[in-house]
Design an enzyme around this catalytic site. Structure first.
Site, PDB file in Angstrom:
ATOM      1  N   LYS A 278       0.844  -1.195   0.000  1.00 53.73           N
ATOM      2  CA  LYS A 278       0.000   0.000   0.000  1.00 53.73           C
ATOM      3  C   LYS A 278       0.883   1.250   0.000  1.00 53.73           C
ATOM      4  O   LYS A 278       2.017   1.211   0.470  1.00 53.73           O
ATOM      5  CB  LYS A 278      -0.856   0.025   1.289  1.00 53.73           C
ATOM      6  CG  LYS A 278      -2.014  -0.941   1.324  1.00 53.73           C
ATOM      7  CD  LYS A 278      -2.799  -0.763   2.620  1.00 53.73           C
ATOM      8  CE  LYS A 278      -3.954  -1.756   2.707  1.00 53.73           C
ATOM      9  NZ  LYS A 278      -4.975  -1.559   1.672  1.00 53.73           N
ATOM     10  N   ASP A 289      -7.480  -3.121  10.791  1.00 53.31           N
ATOM     11  CA  ASP A 289      -8.009  -4.068   9.808  1.00 53.31           C
ATOM     12  C   ASP A 289      -8.498  -5.366  10.471  1.00 53.31           C
ATOM     13  O   ASP A 289      -8.888  -6.306   9.788  1.00 53.31           O
ATOM     14  CB  ASP A 289      -6.947  -4.352   8.735  1.00 53.31           C
ATOM     15  CG  ASP A 289      -7.551  -4.715   7.386  1.00 53.31           C
ATOM     16  OD1 ASP A 289      -8.744  -4.432   7.168  1.00 53.31           O
ATOM     17  OD2 ASP A 289      -6.824  -5.296   6.551  1.00 53.31           O
ATOM     18  N   GLU A 350      -6.264  -9.474   0.735  1.00 50.78           N
ATOM     19  CA  GLU A 350      -5.939 -10.592   1.629  1.00 50.78           C
ATOM     20  C   GLU A 350      -7.109 -11.033   2.495  1.00 50.78           C
ATOM     21  O   GLU A 350      -7.198 -12.185   2.889  1.00 50.78           O
ATOM     22  CB  GLU A 350      -4.732 -10.233   2.511  1.00 50.78           C
ATOM     23  CG  GLU A 350      -5.050  -9.415   3.779  1.00 50.78           C
ATOM     24  CD  GLU A 350      -5.660  -8.047   3.515  1.00 50.78           C
ATOM     25  OE1 GLU A 350      -5.469  -7.521   2.404  1.00 50.78           O
ATOM     26  OE2 GLU A 350      -6.358  -7.508   4.406  1.00 50.78           O
ATOM     27  N   ARG A 352     -10.294 -11.500   1.915  1.00 55.65           N
ATOM     28  CA  ARG A 352     -11.137 -12.548   1.333  1.00 55.65           C
ATOM     29  C   ARG A 352     -10.432 -13.905   1.344  1.00 55.65           C
ATOM     30  O   ARG A 352     -11.082 -14.951   1.425  1.00 55.65           O
ATOM     31  CB  ARG A 352     -11.566 -12.137  -0.086  1.00 55.65           C
ATOM     32  CG  ARG A 352     -10.442 -11.999  -1.075  1.00 55.65           C
ATOM     33  CD  ARG A 352     -10.827 -11.170  -2.291  1.00 55.65           C
ATOM     34  NE  ARG A 352     -10.834  -9.729  -2.010  1.00 55.65           N
ATOM     35  CZ  ARG A 352     -11.182  -8.801  -2.879  1.00 55.65           C
ATOM     36  NH1 ARG A 352     -11.548  -9.129  -4.096  1.00 55.65           N
ATOM     37  NH2 ARG A 352     -11.150  -7.517  -2.542  1.00 55.65           N
TER      38      ARG A 352
HETATM   39  N1  BES Z   1      -8.185  -3.698   4.424  1.00 58.31           N
HETATM   40  C1  BES Z   1      -8.316  -3.285   3.068  1.00 58.31           C
HETATM   41  C2  BES Z   1      -9.611  -2.526   2.802  1.00 58.31           C
HETATM   42  C3  BES Z   1      -9.758  -1.181   3.467  1.00 58.31           C
HETATM   43  C4  BES Z   1      -9.356  -0.030   2.819  1.00 58.31           C
HETATM   44  C5  BES Z   1     -10.371  -1.065   4.684  1.00 58.31           C
HETATM   45  C6  BES Z   1      -9.527   1.198   3.413  1.00 58.31           C
HETATM   46  C7  BES Z   1     -10.548   0.167   5.296  1.00 58.31           C
HETATM   47  C8  BES Z   1     -10.131   1.306   4.655  1.00 58.31           C
HETATM   48  C9  BES Z   1      -8.298  -4.508   2.156  1.00 58.31           C
HETATM   49  O1  BES Z   1      -7.502  -5.556   2.583  1.00 58.31           O
HETATM   50  C10 BES Z   1      -7.768  -4.062   0.844  1.00 58.31           C
HETATM   51  O2  BES Z   1      -6.625  -3.682   0.792  1.00 58.31           O
HETATM   52  N2  BES Z   1      -8.592  -4.114  -0.190  1.00 58.31           N
HETATM   53  C11 BES Z   1      -8.204  -3.692  -1.499  1.00 58.31           C
HETATM   54  C12 BES Z   1      -8.670  -4.735  -2.479  1.00 58.31           C
HETATM   55  C13 BES Z   1      -8.118  -4.558  -3.866  1.00 58.31           C
HETATM   56  C14 BES Z   1      -6.633  -4.811  -3.875  1.00 58.31           C
HETATM   57  C15 BES Z   1      -8.818  -5.509  -4.788  1.00 58.31           C
HETATM   58  C16 BES Z   1      -8.851  -2.340  -1.765  1.00 58.31           C
HETATM   59  O3  BES Z   1      -9.978  -2.104  -1.311  1.00 58.31           O
HETATM   60  O4  BES Z   1      -8.216  -1.515  -2.381  1.00 58.31           O
HETATM   61 ZN    ZN Z   2      -7.200  -5.693   4.598  1.00 64.93          ZN
HETATM   62 MN    MN Z   3      -5.502  -5.362   1.937  1.00 70.79          MN
END
Ligand code: BES
Ligand code: ZN
Ligand code: MN
Length: 498
Positions: A278, A289, A350, A352
């Protein structure tokens, strides 16, 4: 913090601040203010004629009473115009109580008493709302801050009171219930706000064990070896890059039944994104998370302390998602608990991957219903913002129940569709399913991934990415972890009929 209910008149009640909530509608406003003026005379009458206090939402007025009164300070808190919808009206009491309690703390009050209005016919619900709003509003995550004179002041006692003797029993019960729900939500907030160097899979499991011992539910913790032996390749795959081994936490409460309700919580104790790293801006939020896991642990504490007549199982896959030489790579293929394989297109998707194992594992309980809670997608935050949890499901009746609980607790949920067309977006060329679905409908494609792993049971997925992690404070929430869904789940289970 101590909570109590008391039968007392407004002039008898003893506290540093006495709070009275007032409606903005003209007729109600005049009636409520005149009743106060009858008790306190000049200070209230002067305020009333000045027109300075309009009882708008979020508005407060502080009055200093004559030496004769037991309480020296009277705080008026605006409820806004009385809404016709009961649940919205109750939410106004939560918010007014939260705002008033925070202001009382800012003037260093140690004891605060909130008046239960005689004008409402649902006194038990209003007493609960006043308790929840004030108790949750006073939450602070400050245990790592060195004490400074100014912001270390704590309110020690919250009292709800009414002069109506007939309300003593229901008032006492409501405050007791409120105290339990506040403590459980506080636990969820504390766990989620705790930094990643404090809460990692082993310590999250430890926290669950301790909560279970304190409040009366059992907790079993599976180690990395046991998880691997069970064939939970999603959990193992995500945890691989971390120095902290994963845990699979199993909670159980209630008299055994054939068809328990299973609650599953995403327990990513820190999400760096892994190899699909990220960006650094706001990455620290990803210590939260594991808010889904925190909600499940909090809900178990609440349900156990309320002694609800239900049988529930909690499943928490706990991992830390880190980039390293041992991490899962984009393109890797994982094999899950039910034998299905997934292509890891993006290591940041991750949640899912670990939930897949838990959802498949849940089938062994022949559950009457399965609810999973996860800070799953940024896309859900884009879709619904911070005021509604995304809800996706294979069962309309179960969704209706959660929607009703969401309205009662004001932890509102909102449905998103799982139309067949979306399924195509997560097709993989090399495995049974791919863990990303492209740019559009990210919350839905994530849920569709989960749907591939559920068993033959009614299922609801709650994407709490927006509601669990707050960017600014509200009337009874603070910046950071909200502890969302503890009250929602407790309400849902209280209404469950087996
Ligand atoms: N934990 C994140 C989702 C998230 C983002 C929660 C912001 C709270 C605030 C999750 O693991 C994630 O990184 N999801 C990605 C999925 C993508 C790579 C398909 C996302 O939402 O960008
Ligand atoms: Zn996450
Ligand atoms: Mn993630």
């Amino acid at each position: 913090m101590g909570y109590s209910y008391q039968t007392a008149s407004i002039t008898q009640v003893k506290a540093d601040v006495v709070v009275v909530c007032i409606h903005q509608n003209e007729a109600l406003y005049n009636r409520e203010m005149k009743a106060l003026a009858a008790h306190f005379g000049a200070p209230v009458a002067t305020l009333l004629s000045s027109g300075d206090f309009k009882a708008k939402e979020g508005e407060t007025a502080l009055l200093y009473l004559d030496a004769g009164a037991k309480a020296r300070r009277l705080m008026l808190a605006g409820l806004g115009k009385k809404p016709t919808d009961t649940n919205t009206a109750l939410e106004r009491y939560r918010r007014a109580a939260g705002t008033a309690a925070m202001r009382a703390r800012s003037i260093k009050a140690s004891t605060v008493a909130l008046a239960l209005p005689s004008t409402e016919d649902n006194a038990a619900d209003v007493a609960l709302a006043l308790t929840e709003g004030s108790g949750l509003g006073l939450y602070q995550f400050d245990k790592h801050k060195s004490k400074s004179e100014d912001d270390s002041h704590r309110v020690g006692q919250l009292t709800i009171f009414s002069d109506d003797r007939k309300l003593q029993r229901i008032g006492t019960e409501a405050v007791h219930k409120g105290e339990i729900l506040i403590a459980a939500t506080t636990l969820a907030r504390d766990l989620a706000n705790a930094p990643g160097n404090e809460i990692y899979p082993e310590t999250l499991a430890q926290a669950a064990v301790e909560a279970g011992k304190r409040s009366g539910f059992s907790v079993k913790v599976m180690t990395e070896r046991q998880i691997a032996r069970l064939g939970m390749g999603g959990i193992i795959g995500v945890a691989k890059g971390s120095a902290h081994p994963p845990r699979f936490i199993i909670l159980e409460y209630g008299r055994k039944s054939k068809n328990p309700i299973v609650l599953i919580g995403k327990g990513v104790t820190f999400d760096t994104g892994g190899i699909s790293l990220k960006p650094s801006a706001n990455m620290s939020e990803m210590k939260m998370d594991m808010s889904g896991a925190a909600a499940v642990i909090g809900a178990f504490q609440a349900v156990a302390r309320l002694a609800l007549p239900v049988h529930i199982i909690g499943l928490i896959p706990a991992v830390e998602n880190m980039p390293s030489g041992t991490s899962t790579r984009p393109g890797d293929i994982l094999r899950h608990y039910n034998g299905k394989t997934s292509e890891v297109d993006n290591t940041d998707a991750e949640g899912r991957l670990i939930l897949a194992d838990a959802l498949a594992y849940a089938e062994r309980y022949h559950p009457a219903a399965v609810i999973d809670l996860a800070t799953l997608t940024g896309a859900c935050v884009v879709a619904l913002g911070h005021f509604a949890t995304g809800m996706m499901s294979n069962d309309d009746a179960l969704m209706e129940k959660l929607k009703a609980s969401g309205e009662r607790t004001y932890e509102r949920v909102w449905p998103l569709p799982l139309f067949d067309e979306y399924e195509n977006l997560i097709k993989s060329d090399v495995a049974d399913v791919k863990n990303t679905g492209g740019r559009w409908a990210g919350a839905i494609t994530a849920a569709w991934f989960l749907k591939k792993f559920i068993g033959d049971y009614p299922w609801v997925h709650l994407d709490i990415a927006g509601t669990a992690i707050l960017e600014e404070h509200g009337a009874y929430t603070q910046k950071g972890a909200s502890g969302v869904c503890v009250r929602l789940l407790a309400d849902f289970l209280a209404h469950w009929k087996r």
